[in-house]
Design a protein around this motif. Structure first.
Motif, short mmCIF file in Angstrom:
data_model
loop_
_atom_site.label_atom_id
_atom_site.label_comp_id
_atom_site.label_asym_id
_atom_site.label_seq_id
_atom_site.Cartn_x
_atom_site.Cartn_y
_atom_site.Cartn_z
N TRP A 81 0.84 -1.21 0.00
CA TRP A 81 0.00 0.00 0.00
C TRP A 81 0.87 1.26 0.00
N THR A 82 1.91 1.26 0.83
CA THR A 82 2.77 2.44 0.92
C THR A 82 3.42 2.75 -0.42
N ARG A 83 3.87 1.72 -1.13
CA ARG A 83 4.48 1.94 -2.45
C ARG A 83 3.51 2.65 -3.39
N THR A 84 2.22 2.34 -3.29
CA THR A 84 1.24 2.91 -4.22
C THR A 84 0.93 4.37 -3.92
N VAL A 85 1.16 4.81 -2.68
CA VAL A 85 0.76 6.18 -2.32
C VAL A 85 1.93 7.14 -2.17
N LEU A 86 3.15 6.63 -2.14
CA LEU A 86 4.31 7.52 -2.01
C LEU A 86 4.42 8.44 -3.22
N THR A 87 4.66 9.71 -2.97
CA THR A 87 4.94 10.64 -4.06
C THR A 87 6.35 10.36 -4.60
N PRO A 88 6.65 10.80 -5.82
CA PRO A 88 8.01 10.62 -6.33
C PRO A 88 9.06 11.25 -5.41
N GLU A 89 8.74 12.40 -4.81
CA GLU A 89 9.69 13.06 -3.92
C GLU A 89 9.94 12.23 -2.65
N SER A 90 8.86 11.68 -2.08
CA SER A 90 9.01 10.84 -0.89
C SER A 90 9.80 9.58 -1.22
N PHE A 91 9.47 8.98 -2.34
CA PHE A 91 10.16 7.76 -2.77
C PHE A 91 11.66 8.01 -2.90
N GLU A 92 12.02 9.10 -3.54
CA GLU A 92 13.44 9.40 -3.76
C GLU A 92 14.15 9.69 -2.44
N TYR A 93 13.47 10.40 -1.53
CA TYR A 93 14.08 10.67 -0.23
C TYR A 93 14.38 9.37 0.50
N LEU A 94 13.41 8.46 0.52
CA LEU A 94 13.61 7.17 1.18
C LEU A 94 14.73 6.37 0.51
N ARG A 95 14.80 6.45 -0.82
CA ARG A 95 15.82 5.70 -1.55
C ARG A 95 17.22 6.18 -1.18
N GLN A 96 17.37 7.44 -0.87
CA GLN A 96 18.68 8.00 -0.59
C GLN A 96 19.05 7.99 0.90
N LEU A 97 18.17 7.47 1.75
CA LEU A 97 18.52 7.42 3.17
C LEU A 97 19.79 6.60 3.37
N PRO A 98 20.71 7.07 4.20
CA PRO A 98 21.98 6.35 4.39
C PRO A 98 21.83 5.14 5.29
N ARG A 99 22.69 4.20 5.08
CA ARG A 99 22.77 3.02 5.93
C ARG A 99 23.54 3.35 7.21
N GLY A 100 23.09 2.83 8.32
CA GLY A 100 23.82 2.99 9.56
C GLY A 100 24.89 1.94 9.73
N PRO A 101 25.81 2.12 10.67
CA PRO A 101 25.82 3.21 11.64
C PRO A 101 26.37 4.51 11.06
N MET A 102 25.91 5.61 11.63
CA MET A 102 26.35 6.94 11.24
C MET A 102 26.93 7.63 12.48
N ARG A 103 28.12 8.18 12.32
CA ARG A 103 28.77 8.87 13.43
C ARG A 103 28.30 10.33 13.49
N ILE A 104 27.83 10.74 14.66
CA ILE A 104 27.38 12.11 14.89
C ILE A 104 28.01 12.60 16.19
N ASP A 105 28.94 13.53 16.09
CA ASP A 105 29.53 14.16 17.29
C ASP A 105 29.99 13.15 18.34
N GLY A 106 30.63 12.09 17.89
CA GLY A 106 31.21 11.14 18.83
C GLY A 106 30.33 9.99 19.24
N PHE A 107 29.09 9.94 18.78
CA PHE A 107 28.24 8.79 19.05
C PHE A 107 27.65 8.30 17.74
N ASP A 108 27.08 7.10 17.77
CA ASP A 108 26.61 6.45 16.55
C ASP A 108 25.09 6.31 16.52
#
Length: 222
Positions: free
Chosen positions: A67-94
């Motif tokens: 259902w989510t795939r059918t309602v996502l806008t192209p902008e939302s889809f692209e944002y989700l596609r580009q989300l980075p994989r963790g872990p991500m370091r932020i100011d000394g913590f992950d």
């Protein structure tokens, strides 16, 4: 949650699973794009855009993913596609979605936490995936559970795996939204719970034609 935390935070960090199960995927993505300073992807972010297969998930998760795939806008889809994989370091913590060793791995037991000790690059890691607030402290004497009943004081020499819980779908038997406030200056993590309009969220799920179980679980926090 935002009302409860007003005036007490400088930025918002997210551990993934923006979409899947809920009836407002585009609104959530749009809000996240505008307000979240750093984020890693979750497994439901991946399945809802086809980066991971739906096979292996329960019927309700598969239905919500389709259902989510059918309602996502192209902008939302692209944002989700580009989300980075963790872990991500932020100011000394992950930041991680699952474990620091594997973004899809669940940290449920002290044994799970002990198994990832060798993969920890930071003494403090925030993780999600289980939707259960709390976490684990790793010290010389072994691994202890972190209970979310009080503010956690971070001590030198220990390693911490902290789960702030889930805002939209807690799974610890408490239906209130769960989040955490981290203070780098005071070296504390404050676990917070706040009531939200679960009835309105459940009704949106029903109106979208999603499985009834996804609406009912909000009332039980499971």
């Amino acid at each position: 949650m935002l009302a409860d935390a007003r005036g007490r935070f400088g930025r918002i960090l997210c551990l993934g699973d923006l979409v899947g199960y809920g009836a407002d995927p585009n609104a959530v993505v749009e809000w996240t794009r505008a307000n979240v300073a750093a984020i890693v992807r979750g497994n439901h972010d991946k399945i809802c855009i086809g980066l991971d297969p739906l096979e292996g998930y329960n019927p309700a998760a598969r239905a919500s993913g389709v259902w989510t795939r059918t309602v996502l806008t192209p902008e939302s889809f692209e944002y989700l596609r580009q989300l980075p994989r963790g872990p991500m370091r932020i100011d000394g913590f992950d930041l991680a979605h699952g474990s620091p060793a594997d973004e899809d791995e669940y940290l449920i037991t002290p044994r799970d936490a002990a198994d990832v000790y060798a993969d920890l690059d930071s003494r403090l890691s925030f993780f999600g995936h289980t939707h259960v607030q709390g976490g684990f402290l790793i010290a010389r004497g072994g691994v202890k559970r972190i209970l979310p009943a009080q503010t956690l004081q971070l001590e030198p020499g220990h390693y911490y795996l902290v789960n702030p819980g889930s805002v939209g779908q807690p799974r610890d038997g408490d239906p209130r939204a769960a989040y955490a406030l981290y203070s780098a200056e005071q070296q504390t993590v404050e676990f917070r719970r706040v009531r939200y309009d679960t009835a309105a969220a459940a009704e949106k799920i029903r109106a979208a034609g999603l499985p009834e179980s996804l609406a009912l679980r909000l009332y039980a926090g499971e």
